[in-house]
Design an enzyme around this catalytic site. Structure first.
Site, PDB file in Angstrom:
ATOM      1  N   LEU A 159       0.812  -1.215   0.000  1.00 21.25           N
ATOM      2  CA  LEU A 159       0.000   0.000   0.000  1.00 21.25           C
ATOM      3  C   LEU A 159       0.849   1.270   0.000  1.00 21.25           C
ATOM      4  O   LEU A 159       1.648   1.495   0.906  1.00 21.25           O
ATOM      5  CB  LEU A 159      -0.943   0.001   1.211  1.00 21.25           C
ATOM      6  CG  LEU A 159      -1.846   1.231   1.346  1.00 21.25           C
ATOM      7  CD1 LEU A 159      -2.697   1.427   0.096  1.00 21.25           C
ATOM      8  CD2 LEU A 159      -2.720   1.106   2.587  1.00 21.25           C
ATOM      9  N   HIS A 160       0.631   2.103  -1.023  1.00 25.80           N
ATOM     10  CA  HIS A 160       1.346   3.367  -1.120  1.00 25.80           C
ATOM     11  C   HIS A 160       0.614   4.326  -2.033  1.00 25.80           C
ATOM     12  O   HIS A 160      -0.058   3.926  -2.980  1.00 25.80           O
ATOM     13  CB  HIS A 160       2.777   3.153  -1.634  1.00 25.80           C
ATOM     14  CG  HIS A 160       2.860   2.660  -3.046  1.00 25.80           C
ATOM     15  ND1 HIS A 160       2.568   1.359  -3.404  1.00 25.80           N
ATOM     16  CD2 HIS A 160       3.192   3.305  -4.200  1.00 25.80           C
ATOM     17  CE1 HIS A 160       2.722   1.208  -4.710  1.00 25.80           C
ATOM     18  NE2 HIS A 160       3.098   2.377  -5.214  1.00 25.80           N
ATOM     19  N   LEU A 161       0.726   5.605  -1.733  1.00 27.78           N
ATOM     20  CA  LEU A 161       0.292   6.688  -2.601  1.00 27.78           C
ATOM     21  C   LEU A 161       1.518   7.532  -2.923  1.00 27.78           C
ATOM     22  O   LEU A 161       2.575   7.382  -2.302  1.00 27.78           O
ATOM     23  CB  LEU A 161      -0.795   7.548  -1.933  1.00 27.78           C
ATOM     24  CG  LEU A 161      -2.095   6.831  -1.558  1.00 27.78           C
ATOM     25  CD1 LEU A 161      -2.029   6.313  -0.117  1.00 27.78           C
ATOM     26  CD2 LEU A 161      -3.304   7.762  -1.714  1.00 27.78           C
TER      27      LEU A 161
END
Length: 330
Positions: free
Chosen positions: A174-176
């Site tokens: 999970l990453h933005l």
């Protein structure tokens, strides 16, 4: 451990975003001069708006296409986390810029080793939990609150983007993406049309592409903020439930009448797509917003606005008319 669900009556954390951002910028610049941390020193020597009326911007960045880590292929909307593949538990400790405590979470701000823009940083909630590339409420809430709480006007050029599985996500952790993008882009100037009475819009049918837009106003009270967050999160869950890949782009570059408002655009995709050729350009959240990075000089010189918008439209297909708009009228 997984982040707890957010109660709608919770008080949103007041992030001292400007202070964190100043620390992040200082450390990012220091690490650019530190050997063997980044894959390359960012040096975009050519950039321009493509000729046309839609503010599509392109940047020539050959090092990214040559030196970036090969993207993973993620074949479903809810993939299992794989400890054996590259993930952000395996980074060089120097790559961690900041750790931001947020509610019950710890948000790691990690350099993007192959940056698209100055200060390009990954926002990674609860890295040790090993969450796959599926948006959570905490990830959305932190990202929206972070941009809304940047105080200085000159810092309103920071944007946040997200690629889901099947929509150019390259790491299943999970990453933005936090990026510094100076020019107004296509999506900043796109005309909106009301889709729902709860501050949810679509791009006007006059526009050459389609998207859903959720508005978050800094002046809203906590209950209103959290209700709008829930509308956004429920829509993301619905997209995942219906195997619809998607991208997000959050931009505070807002003109009248949306002063002090963050626009969160959600782009739906007709089908799964993957990085096909690192020497051309592929359609992720940046390209959908109107920021196109290319690594081939001939392509940079020959690329047209019409070509970019036609490519976006082809990857969208009929998913909005067949499925997405129906979600908001049920």
């Amino acid at each position: 451990m997984p982040a707890r669900p957010i109660d709608l009556m919770d008080m949103p954390s007041r992030i001292n975003a400007t202070a964190y951002l100043n620390k992040l910028k200082q450390k990012w610049l220091t690490l650019q001069d530190t050997p063997k941390v980044f894959a390359y020193n960012l040096n975009i020597t050519k950039s321009k708006f493509l000729e046309g009326n839609n503010h599509v911007y392109t940047a020539y960045n050959p090092e990214r296409t040559r030196l970036r880590r090969l993207p993973q292929t993620i074949t479903c909307m809810r993939p299992a986390f794989d400890e054996d593949q590259f993930n952000f538990k395996k980074i060089n400790p120097l790559e961690l810029l900041l750790s931001v405590p947020y509610e019950s979470s710890d948000i790691s701000m990690i350099i993007n080793k192959s940056p698209l823009t100055k200060y390009h940083t990954l926002i990674c909630p609860d890295v040790a939990a090993g969450q796959p590339q599926c948006l959570t409420r905490v990830a959305l809430k932190f990202s929206i609150s972070f941009l809304l709480n940047i105080a200085e006007e000159e810092e309103k050029t920071f944007r946040i983007g997200f690629n889901s599985p099947g929509a150019l996500a390259s790491v299943n952790h999970l990453h933005l993406h936090l990026l510094h993008i100076m020019p107004d882009l296509y999506i900043d100037n796109a005309e909106l049309q009301a889709l729902s009475p709860t501050n949810i819009f679509r791009l006007s049918p006059k526009m050459p592409t389609e998207a859903i837009c959720f508005l978050f106003k800094k002046s809203n009270d906590d209950v209103t903020f959290n209700l709008q967050l829930e509308h956004l999160y429920n829509f993301i869950v619905w997209l995942c439930d219906h195997d619809i890949p998607h991208n997000l782009f959050m931009t505070p570059k807002c003109s009248h009448p949306f002063e002090d408002t963050l626009k969160v655009f959600v782009f739906a995709r007709q089908e799964f797509c993957y990085v096909k050729d690192l020497n051309t350009y592929n359609i992720g959240f940046c390209e959908l917003a109107g920021y196109v990075t290319v690594g081939d000089e001939h392509l940079y010189e020959s690329l047209t606005e019409q070509e970019v918008l036609a490519r976006i439209k082809s990857e969208t297909g009929n998913v909005y008319k067949q499925q997405v708009y129906e979600y908001f009228v049920k």
